[in-house]
Scaffold this motif. Structure first.
Motif: not given
Length: 417
Positions: A296, A326-327, A357, A365, A367, A408-410, A413
């Motif tokens: 992450g 990834d984030y 998150e 974690n 959401t 924030r998850k993207e 990558s």
């Protein structure tokens, strides 16, 4: 069972506090001079004192880097700097030093502060460890080029009160323990004075001397030409071997990294160490979680470096010089208002309605959805587009606390270095 220290880097006061809250046993930082990360934000004397106070209140140590390879013109400033550190209340717990002259000054000026020998001193054998021990060093940081077998031999050949610190995560230098001349040669910025431009990540071509201007790509095959682009070190799957080797401090590289990187790495290694020390079977059972979490943070794929033999071609990346990401880091909760809104200093843009998150130090974690954003004067905003703007955010789906980190998850990558 040995209980090694988890040592985490910090580039700023905010990142230091993050490292402390997310599981570090010790943090290493740089002042505004004499450390080998001149491009890091680094700490003023006031920030350093505040950071040490915060760390000590949480039972965490702070080590200050002074690991330049000094020239004559550096020495007077080094002495004055160490006198300031001596008068600081509270004092740092140790100084990280590479140069014998700088070591001698520290021993004379502030003998009560521990002296640790930097990896820049190329510490590759037990005789070197014994040399520094006789001079009064408390700890020696091993060169990255040592294998697990060599580390065990060193541990068996030195006094029990001499500590071994070893890098276990982060960037691998293409040069021998950081003694790189490429940056100085190409740009005049000296890696051994903290100003490295990282030319090891650049793309190269070859020119034959009788054919000026004719550039031929350096390529192993069609994948590319990034001949110096090492993978990042990651030993999360090998905690038992590190403990068995007698390592006293497990060190993470990254004094120029963000709070998100530091929180992710500190939290993951903290849980791995604690799980293993509770029960090795628990450590094995949670391995997938460690792998998922450590991915992450930004990284350049992973390798075990020199621990299990000399790296081969698989330790290099040939197709790009990009980080995997990834984030995205959004900010750290600095205050929870009476109306339930969270104060943060925004780091990257996000908008009302987005799912983000809450990253908690205990491993959870959550959401959540961004319900509202407002600036300091209460004016509503649809998004937070300005880095470092102070905003107040309402979240739906979970509660945050001070020092929790928002990310924030993207979907993609990759991020250019």
């Amino acid at each position: 069972m040995r209980h090694p220290e988890l040592l985490i880097p910090a580039s700023s006061l905010e990142v230091l506090k993050t490292a402390v809250i997310f599981g570090a046993d010790a943090v290493y930082i740089g002042g505004e001079a004499f450390g080998l990360r001149a491009k890091a934000k680094n700490f003023s004397m006031g920030e350093m004192a505040e950071g040490i106070r915060f760390a000590h209140e949480h039972g965490v140590k702070v080590y200050v880097t002074a690991n330049i390879l000094a020239h004559n013109y550096d020495l007077a400033g080094v002495e004055a700097y160490f006198r300031e550190l001596k008068e600081m209340n509270p004092q740092p717990d140790a100084l990280i030093i590479a140069d014998p002259g700088v070591f001698t000054i520290a021993k004379r000026v502030c003998p009560e502060i521990e002296r640790h020998i930097s990896t820049q001193a190329n510490n590759t054998n037990y005789a070197t460890y014994l040399f520094w021990h006789e001079l009064g060093a408390k700890r020696v940081v091993s060169a990255r080029e040592l294998s697990m077998r060599e580390l065990k031999q060193i541990r068996a050949s030195i006094p029990d009160d001499l500590e071994i610190e070893t890098f276990i995560h982060g960037a691998m230098c293409i040069s021998y323990s950081g003694r790189c001349l490429l940056s100085n040669y190409f740009t005049g910025r000296d890696a051994n004075h903290g100003a490295c431009t990282h030319p090891c990540r650049w793309k190269y071509a070859v020119m034959e001397e009788t054919r000026p201007g004719e550039y031929m790509p350096v390529e192993e095959n069609e994948r590319g030409t990034y001949i110096f682009n090492s993978k990042d070190l990651c030993m999360i799957e090998h905690i038992p071997d590190l403990i068995d080797a007698g390592i006293d401090s497990l060190k993470v590289e990254g004094r120029m990294k963000t709070a998100l990187y530091v929180a992710t790495v500190a939290r993951t290694y903290r849980k791995a160490l604690d799980d293993y020390q509770k029960d090795p079977k628990l450590y094995e059972a949670n391995m997938d979680w460690y792998r998922e979490q450590i991915a992450g943070c930004t990284y350049r794929r992973f390798t075990t470096g020199f621990f299990y033999g000399k790296p081969d071609t698989d330790a290099q990346i040939y197709d790009s010089n990009t980080y995997i990401k990834d984030y995205t880091y959004l900010g750290i909760v600095g205050e929870v208002r009476a109306d339930g809104k969270y104060r943060l200093e925004q780091r990257n843009k996000f908008s009302v309605g987005e799912q983000i998150e809450i990253m908690k130090p205990d491993g959870r974690n959550l959401t959540v959805t961004v319900k509202s954003i407002e600036c300091e004067d209460g004016t509503p905003m649809e998004s937070a587009p300005h880095p470092k703007q102070v905003i107040y955010v309402a979240l739906d789906g979970g509660e945050a606390e001070v020092y929790d980190l928002l990310r924030r998850k993207e979907p993609e990558s990759c991020e250019k270095q």
